[in-house]
Design a protein around this motif. Sequence first.
Motif, PDB file in Angstrom:
ATOM      1  N   ILE A   1      13.214  13.627  -6.291  1.00 41.56           N
ATOM      2  CA  ILE A   1      13.896  12.379  -6.673  1.00 41.56           C
ATOM      3  C   ILE A   1      15.195  12.239  -5.872  1.00 41.56           C
ATOM      4  N   ALA A   2      15.987  13.315  -5.833  1.00 34.80           N
ATOM      5  CA  ALA A   2      17.274  13.268  -5.134  1.00 34.80           C
ATOM      6  C   ALA A   2      17.066  12.942  -3.658  1.00 34.80           C
ATOM      7  N   ASP A   3      16.166  13.675  -3.031  1.00 35.64           N
ATOM      8  CA  ASP A   3      15.936  13.479  -1.595  1.00 35.64           C
ATOM      9  C   ASP A   3      15.375  12.086  -1.309  1.00 35.64           C
ATOM     10  N   HIS A   4      14.338  11.702  -2.027  1.00 38.18           N
ATOM     11  CA  HIS A   4      13.647  10.447  -1.711  1.00 38.18           C
ATOM     12  C   HIS A   4      14.518   9.223  -1.996  1.00 38.18           C
ATOM     13  N   ILE A   5      15.262   9.261  -3.094  1.00 37.72           N
ATOM     14  CA  ILE A   5      16.117   8.096  -3.377  1.00 37.72           C
ATOM     15  C   ILE A   5      17.240   8.023  -2.334  1.00 37.72           C
ATOM     16  N   ARG A   6      17.773   9.173  -1.944  1.00 38.61           N
ATOM     17  CA  ARG A   6      18.827   9.144  -0.933  1.00 38.61           C
ATOM     18  C   ARG A   6      18.308   8.528   0.371  1.00 38.61           C
ATOM     19  N   THR A   7      17.131   8.960   0.803  1.00 34.42           N
ATOM     20  CA  THR A   7      16.576   8.409   2.040  1.00 34.42           C
ATOM     21  C   THR A   7      16.275   6.918   1.879  1.00 34.42           C
ATOM     22  N   ALA A   8      15.757   6.553   0.714  1.00 37.72           N
ATOM     23  CA  ALA A   8      15.452   5.135   0.464  1.00 37.72           C
ATOM     24  C   ALA A   8      16.738   4.302   0.517  1.00 37.72           C
ATOM     25  N   VAL A   9      17.831   4.857   0.014  1.00 38.52           N
ATOM     26  CA  VAL A   9      19.113   4.148   0.074  1.00 38.52           C
ATOM     27  C   VAL A   9      19.495   3.906   1.539  1.00 38.52           C
ATOM     28  N   PHE A  10      19.374   4.938   2.353  1.00 41.34           N
ATOM     29  CA  PHE A  10      19.771   4.786   3.761  1.00 41.34           C
ATOM     30  C   PHE A  10      18.834   3.858   4.535  1.00 41.34           C
ATOM     31  N   ILE A  11      17.539   3.905   4.241  1.00 41.64           N
ATOM     32  CA  ILE A  11      16.626   3.000   4.962  1.00 41.64           C
ATOM     33  C   ILE A  11      16.895   1.554   4.547  1.00 41.64           C
ATOM     34  N   SER A  12      17.049   1.332   3.241  1.00 39.94           N
ATOM     35  CA  SER A  12      17.187  -0.067   2.840  1.00 39.94           C
ATOM     36  C   SER A  12      18.585  -0.623   3.124  1.00 39.94           C
ATOM     37  N   ALA A  13      19.557   0.250   3.357  1.00 40.02           N
ATOM     38  CA  ALA A  13      20.888  -0.243   3.736  1.00 40.02           C
ATOM     39  C   ALA A  13      20.975  -0.490   5.241  1.00 40.02           C
ATOM     40  N   ASP A  14      19.996   0.000   5.981  1.00 37.18           N
ATOM     41  CA  ASP A  14      20.061  -0.096   7.446  1.00 37.18           C
ATOM     42  C   ASP A  14      20.055  -1.553   7.889  1.00 37.18           C
ATOM     43  N   LYS A  15      20.718  -1.819   9.014  1.00 35.53           N
ATOM     44  CA  LYS A  15      20.823  -3.213   9.429  1.00 35.53           C
ATOM     45  C   LYS A  15      19.492  -3.802   9.905  1.00 35.53           C
ATOM     46  N   SER A  16      18.503  -2.933  10.090  1.00 32.95           N
ATOM     47  CA  SER A  16      17.188  -3.449  10.477  1.00 32.95           C
ATOM     48  C   SER A  16      16.538  -4.249   9.347  1.00 32.95           C
ATOM     49  N   GLY A  17      17.053  -4.113   8.117  1.00 34.52           N
ATOM     50  CA  GLY A  17      16.541  -4.925   7.010  1.00 34.52           C
ATOM     51  C   GLY A  17      15.141  -4.560   6.537  1.00 34.52           C
ATOM     52  N   ILE A  18      14.771  -3.287   6.666  1.00 31.03           N
ATOM     53  CA  ILE A  18      13.441  -2.833   6.243  1.00 31.03           C
ATOM     54  C   ILE A  18      13.249  -3.021   4.731  1.00 31.03           C
ATOM     55  N   LYS A  19      12.085  -3.551   4.364  1.00 29.37           N
ATOM     56  CA  LYS A  19      11.719  -3.663   2.951  1.00 29.37           C
ATOM     57  C   LYS A  19      10.408  -2.897   2.723  1.00 29.37           C
ATOM     58  N   PRO A  20      10.156  -2.464   1.493  1.00 32.96           N
ATOM     59  CA  PRO A  20       8.895  -1.762   1.252  1.00 32.96           C
ATOM     60  C   PRO A  20       7.704  -2.637   1.656  1.00 32.96           C
ATOM     61  N   SER A  21       6.744  -2.040   2.349  1.00 27.46           N
ATOM     62  CA  SER A  21       5.568  -2.791   2.780  1.00 27.46           C
ATOM     63  C   SER A  21       4.444  -1.799   3.003  1.00 27.46           C
ATOM     64  N   ASN A  22       3.375  -2.256   3.622  1.00 23.91           N
ATOM     65  CA  ASN A  22       2.270  -1.322   3.862  1.00 23.91           C
ATOM     66  C   ASN A  22       2.152  -0.883   5.306  1.00 23.91           C
ATOM     67  N   THR A  23       3.196  -1.144   6.098  1.00 20.28           N
ATOM     68  CA  THR A  23       3.145  -0.690   7.485  1.00 20.28           C
ATOM     69  C   THR A  23       4.475  -0.059   7.923  1.00 20.28           C
ATOM     70  N   ASP A  24       4.367   0.820   8.893  1.00 20.88           N
ATOM     71  CA  ASP A  24       5.523   1.403   9.587  1.00 20.88           C
ATOM     72  C   ASP A  24       6.650   1.880   8.654  1.00 20.88           C
ATOM     73  N   GLN A  25       7.892   1.550   9.019  1.00 24.17           N
ATOM     74  CA  GLN A  25       9.028   2.054   8.229  1.00 24.17           C
ATOM     75  C   GLN A  25       8.960   1.572   6.783  1.00 24.17           C
ATOM     76  N   GLY A  26       8.468   0.360   6.603  1.00 25.60           N
ATOM     77  CA  GLY A  26       8.359  -0.191   5.251  1.00 25.60           C
ATOM     78  C   GLY A  26       7.432   0.637   4.375  1.00 25.60           C
ATOM     79  N   TYR A  27       6.419   1.191   4.996  1.00 23.03           N
ATOM     80  CA  TYR A  27       5.472   1.991   4.219  1.00 23.03           C
ATOM     81  C   TYR A  27       6.064   3.354   3.869  1.00 23.03           C
ATOM     82  N   ILE A  28       6.864   3.891   4.774  1.00 24.98           N
ATOM     83  CA  ILE A  28       7.565   5.142   4.456  1.00 24.98           C
ATOM     84  C   ILE A  28       8.498   4.895   3.271  1.00 24.98           C
TER      85      ILE A  28
END
Length: 583
Positions: A268-295
């Motif tokens: 939980i600690a690791d995954h939420i931390r990474t999710a925070v950094f991905i979704s704060a990134d300026k690339s604007g990644i959102k959860p999806s079924n491909t590429d970074q969004g899928y991660i």
Amino acid sequence: MNLKDLYINYFISKGHKQIPSAPVVPENDPSVLFNTAGMQPLIPYLMGKPHPYGTRLCDYQKCIRTNDLESIGDKTHHTFFEMLGNWSLGDYFKEESIGFSFEFLTKVLNIPINKLAVTVFMGDEDIPRDDVSANAWMKLGIPKERIAFLGKEDNFWIAGESGPCGGDTEIFYFRSNDEIPEKFDPTDDRWVEIWNNVFMEFFKDTDGKVTVLPKKNVDTGMGLERVVAVLEGVDDNYKASIWSNIIKTIEEISNKKYLGNEKSMRIIADHIRTAVFISADKSGIKPSNTDQGYILRRLIRRAIRHAKKLDIDISSDWEELIALAIISQYEEYYEEIKENKDIVLEVLRNEKNKFNRTLEKGLKEFEKIISNLDNNKLNKDLAFKLYDTYGFPIELTVELASEKGIIVDTEGFKEKFKAHQELSRAGSTGKFKGGLATNGDMEVKYHTTTHLLNAALKQVINKDVHQKGSNITSERMRFDFSCDHKLSEEEIRKAEELVNIWIKEEIPVTMTEMNKEEAIASGAECMFIEKYPDIVSVYTIGNVSKELCGGPHVSNTKELGTFKIVKEEASSAGVRRIKAVLN
Ligand code: SER
């Protein structure tokens, strides 16, 4: 002061300029999903391009590695980590670099020399043994017995297959209360690598040809989470100060202790931390079924499952509390974490709500599947069903299965997954024969919208509402449905709102082929059962809608825009008609 600040201050005092951390999603490198090392954003400069900040640089760089997601949960792995680095771009070389590292470790961090050892490149047929580095270490006081010469596998660094590269010297720290052996044995795991100084002199191209770089560079990297754990003397990275507040928050939310629940809390600690950094990134990644969004999606979903394992009420705002603990720890260092705080919380909340709707049912289905297995293997079709119907990422299924001693056909799943993605892409570009006269983009969008409207009306009016017909042009849709009364303003507004919520939720539209009886039994909506062949395609929109249909459809509701009902009227006895548009 913490290690990050000490490090940056030290190198600034040695004439280095601090450069900002590059985004986690590389801006100019489509070959990787995420930035995986401190040097990665600097590759063009290591290859000779002048850097606007000069020839001495230092930073802390956000890195993400998701190649072994399954290992997260142990003491040492993280999907996100920060790498401290300093660089010389054609400026100082081996001796000075080694001098800086030595001084920082022994004078700033006060590590006793006796706890340090190093490896140095032993050379090969092309490159001579690195006596310059070995001598530099000895001059500083590292005894001969604490220097090991190793070959290319250990003391030569390159990111992947090609790029700037060179021999390196690695610094080890004795992490144990045992008596320190006089002679350094790099295979003795009480010696932990803490810093890597790479002397980048070469360039290896994709054909394997090696040339000399225009300038000799130094590239050093120190993994922050590992080094902090080592220096704080803990035997589990997650017991180090970096994690203490985050783990404490999880303990409070779950009302459980870390001890005895390590695996789920680490995940939980690791995954939420990474999710925070991905979704704060300026690339604007959102959860999806491909590429970074899928991660991103997989990280959040696996964290949710482990939260559930800890008996956390997953519909509460648990993820927000954890994210806030993470944000408050990092916002001082990373502007985007502060600026995009609301976006981060929204991404987490939306994905949580989406997955919570199917997780419970999916877990029940999983139990059912397991109890019906006649061996310890879960085949690709079942794994795919868990993905397709309940949104279970494959590693979640693998993890659930392994807890029961069951093996999943992941290779088979991957093939099916790929074929399915191609199929739904084909669907969205209108390659299927469907019930539509023309398959322009707008018609396809309206077609998917009829499924959403059908589902919305069932929720707003009652579940006996069924589609009675539809007519679509590129300008608008008409939708006829069974209903015994004129819709109230409120019902119209609610139906419209639901459709727009589902569009905003960016729900993937997926297609599965099954036999007609099975489809009906699974509860798929269908207008005229006799019209369909024995094998039918069923279009599923998350857990919002499931309909027998010939397609074509968009592949994700996010493509639909904004939905507006413009008219509601009688069509015939017991049948109402809605006209609506997408903007
Ligand atoms: N590139 C080297 C590493 O990642 C040093 O920064 O270890």
